[in-house]
Scaffold this active site. Structure first.
Site, PDB file in Angstrom:
ATOM      1  N   MET A  34      18.296   1.727   0.522  1.00  7.49           N
ATOM      2  CA  MET A  34      17.433   3.000  -0.119  1.00  7.49           C
ATOM      3  C   MET A  34      18.380   3.930  -0.771  1.00  7.49           C
ATOM      4  O   MET A  34      19.041   4.495  -0.258  1.00  7.49           O
ATOM      5  CB  MET A  34      16.509   3.614   0.767  1.00  7.49           C
TER       6      MET A  34
ATOM      7  N   MET B 171       3.132   1.400   2.825  1.00  9.30           N
ATOM      8  CA  MET B 171       3.268   2.664   3.181  1.00  9.30           C
ATOM      9  C   MET B 171       2.227   3.128   4.142  1.00  9.30           C
ATOM     10  O   MET B 171       1.331   3.079   3.812  1.00  9.30           O
ATOM     11  CB  MET B 171       3.711   3.988   2.101  1.00  9.30           C
TER      12      MET B 171
ATOM     13  N   ASP C  60      17.022   0.125  -3.844  1.00  8.25           N
ATOM     14  CA  ASP C  60      15.765   0.517  -4.327  1.00  8.25           C
ATOM     15  C   ASP C  60      15.609   1.998  -4.327  1.00  8.25           C
ATOM     16  O   ASP C  60      15.884   2.860  -3.601  1.00  8.25           O
ATOM     17  CB  ASP C  60      14.818   0.043  -3.106  1.00  8.25           C
TER      18      ASP C  60
ATOM     19  N   HIS D 134       8.193  -4.771   1.075  1.00 12.06           N
ATOM     20  CA  HIS D 134       8.976  -3.704   1.795  1.00 12.06           C
ATOM     21  C   HIS D 134       8.082  -2.961   2.804  1.00 12.06           C
ATOM     22  O   HIS D 134       7.479  -2.029   2.281  1.00 12.06           O
ATOM     23  CB  HIS D 134       9.678  -2.771   0.478  1.00 12.06           C
TER      24      HIS D 134
ATOM     25  N   MET E  25       7.254   0.111   4.859  1.00 11.53           N
ATOM     26  CA  MET E  25       7.587   1.486   5.253  1.00 11.53           C
ATOM     27  C   MET E  25       6.771   1.804   6.392  1.00 11.53           C
ATOM     28  O   MET E  25       6.024   2.769   5.944  1.00 11.53           O
ATOM     29  CB  MET E  25       7.828   2.271   3.984  1.00 11.53           C
TER      30      MET E  25
ATOM     31  N   GLY F 182      10.757   0.943 -10.421  1.00  9.84           N
ATOM     32  CA  GLY F 182       9.316   1.142 -10.724  1.00  9.84           C
ATOM     33  C   GLY F 182       9.275   1.951 -11.976  1.00  9.84           C
ATOM     34  O   GLY F 182       8.677   1.254 -12.881  1.00  9.84           O
TER      35      GLY F 182
ATOM     36  N   ASP G  51       5.402  -2.180  -1.994  1.00  7.20           N
ATOM     37  CA  ASP G  51       5.746  -1.274  -1.197  1.00  7.20           C
ATOM     38  C   ASP G  51       4.595  -0.748  -0.378  1.00  7.20           C
ATOM     39  O   ASP G  51       3.552  -0.268  -0.667  1.00  7.20           O
ATOM     40  CB  ASP G  51       6.188   0.338  -2.101  1.00  7.20           C
TER      41      ASP G  51
ATOM     42  N   SER H  89       8.644  -2.665  -9.299  1.00  6.16           N
ATOM     43  CA  SER H  89       7.748  -1.986  -7.927  1.00  6.16           C
ATOM     44  C   SER H  89       6.499  -1.746  -8.448  1.00  6.16           C
ATOM     45  O   SER H  89       6.104  -1.087  -9.327  1.00  6.16           O
ATOM     46  CB  SER H  89       8.601  -0.704  -7.708  1.00  6.16           C
TER      47      SER H  89
ATOM     48  N   HIS I  56       7.940  -6.527  -6.267  1.00  3.23           N
ATOM     49  CA  HIS I  56       8.353  -5.519  -5.040  1.00  3.23           C
ATOM     50  C   HIS I  56       6.991  -4.685  -4.625  1.00  3.23           C
ATOM     51  O   HIS I  56       6.500  -4.030  -5.624  1.00  3.23           O
ATOM     52  CB  HIS I  56       9.529  -4.700  -5.414  1.00  3.23           C
TER      53      HIS I  56
HETATM   54  C1  DX5 Z   1      10.249   4.189  -2.662  1.00  2.00           C
HETATM   55  C2  DX5 Z   1       9.791   2.935  -2.830  1.00  2.00           C
HETATM   56  C3  DX5 Z   1      10.260   2.336  -4.161  1.00  2.00           C
HETATM   57  C4  DX5 Z   1       9.908   3.005  -5.544  1.00  2.00           C
HETATM   58  C5  DX5 Z   1      10.854   2.965  -6.332  1.00  2.00           C
HETATM   59  O1  DX5 Z   1       9.695   4.747  -1.487  1.00  2.00           O
HETATM   60  O2  DX5 Z   1      10.501   1.946  -1.988  1.00  2.00           O
HETATM   61  O3  DX5 Z   1      10.224   0.834  -4.361  1.00  2.00           O
HETATM   62  O4  DX5 Z   1       8.769   2.245  -5.951  1.00  2.00           O
HETATM   63  O5  DX5 Z   1      10.441   3.507  -7.582  1.00  2.00           O
HETATM   64  P1  DX5 Z   1      11.292   4.124  -8.777  1.00  2.00           P
HETATM   65  O6  DX5 Z   1      12.246   2.724  -9.280  1.00  2.00           O
HETATM   66  O7  DX5 Z   1      10.530   4.830  -9.516  1.00  2.00           O
HETATM   67  O8  DX5 Z   1      12.500   4.941  -7.940  1.00  2.00           O
HETATM   68 ZN    ZN Z   2      10.475  -0.282  -2.141  1.00  2.00          ZN
END
Ligand code: DX5
Ligand code: ZN
Length: 216
Positions: free
Chosen positions: A137, A37, A175, A66, A68, A197, A35, A8, A33
């Site tokens: 998730m 947001m 994830d 991804h 969000m 991540g 993210d 991530s 990946h």
């Molecule tokens: C959270 C994200 C993840 C996040 C994962 O909202 O969707 O992709 O970056 O991070 P780790 O692996 O540190 O939990």
């Molecule tokens: Zn994610």
């Protein structure tokens, strides 16, 4: 079969993306990946198109984005244009999910649906034949570095059983809180692709961590 690892990029060093991509490109991961947001669907804002464009130029790996965000349909073509191959939207953010999935496919991308920890995976049963992947998730979305929610394992097993019946080609991605200690158990439960991540970027040797996770 090797696990698909998707580092991530939320945990990458945005002040020196070149260095992190050098590591990623020469590592055993197949995906990256991204993210996205919006500060509305989740209580955090991450990065947008200019950063995705830069990452697309730097990466040799498959891009998995991804979303969000609310109203993802507005932005689907732009992600396709930037070279994203796997695009997931949230079940909880899409009142016309079937249409959204069709839009993703029409733009030439693989379509995934992400489900929050409180969402029953069986709610995906009717859309499952249309999907290329489901993103479970295993933390509440919005932040990296949270702890894995243990009930996610049962969700994976339940989903895997239905997938085998209705759409065996559909991948399961997980994830949140994925690390060296839980990846083998998750692979055993039926997960195909693993977002990581902090486990990758927070480790002393990120490349070795990716290699370990890919072969766990
Ligand atoms: C959270 C994200 C993840 C996040 C994962 O909202 O969707 O992709 O970056 O991070 P780790 O692996 O540190 O939990
Ligand atoms: Zn994610």
């Amino acid at each position: 079969m090797k696990n698909i690892i998707a580092p991530s990029m939320l945990s990458a060093d945005f002040g020196n993306l070149e260095k992190d991509f050098e590591m990623i490109n020469s590592s055993d991961c197949e995906w990256i990946h991204l993210d996205i947001m919006d500060g509305v669907f989740v209580p955090n804002i991450s990065f947008g198109f200019p950063v995705v464009k830069r990452m697309a130029a730097l990466t040799k790996k498959t891009m998995d984005a991804h979303l969000m965000i609310v109203e993802p349909d507005k932005y689907i073509p732009q992600f396709a244009k930037l070279g994203v191959e796997y695009l997931s939207v949230h079940y909880e953010a899409c009142p016309h999910l079937h249409r959204t999935v069709q839009n993703i496919h029409a733009c030439g991308m693989k379509a995934g649906v992400a489900v929050n920890p409180h969402t029953n995976v069986m709610l995906l049963e009717d859309i499952l034949p249309e999907l290329d992947f489901v993103l479970i998730m295993s933390v509440n979305p919005g932040f990296g570095g949270q702890s894995f929610i243990p009930q996610s394992v049962e969700k994976v097993k339940k989903l895997k059983a239905v997938i085998e019946k209705v759409n065996p080609g559909c991948l399961i991605e997980i994830d949140g809180g994925v690390c060296r200690d839980n990846i083998a158990m998750l692979a055993e439960a039926g997960v195909d692709a693993f977002v990581a991540g902090s486990a990758v970027f927070g480790s002393e040797d990120p490349k070795a961590t990716i290699a370990f996770m890919a072969n766990a």
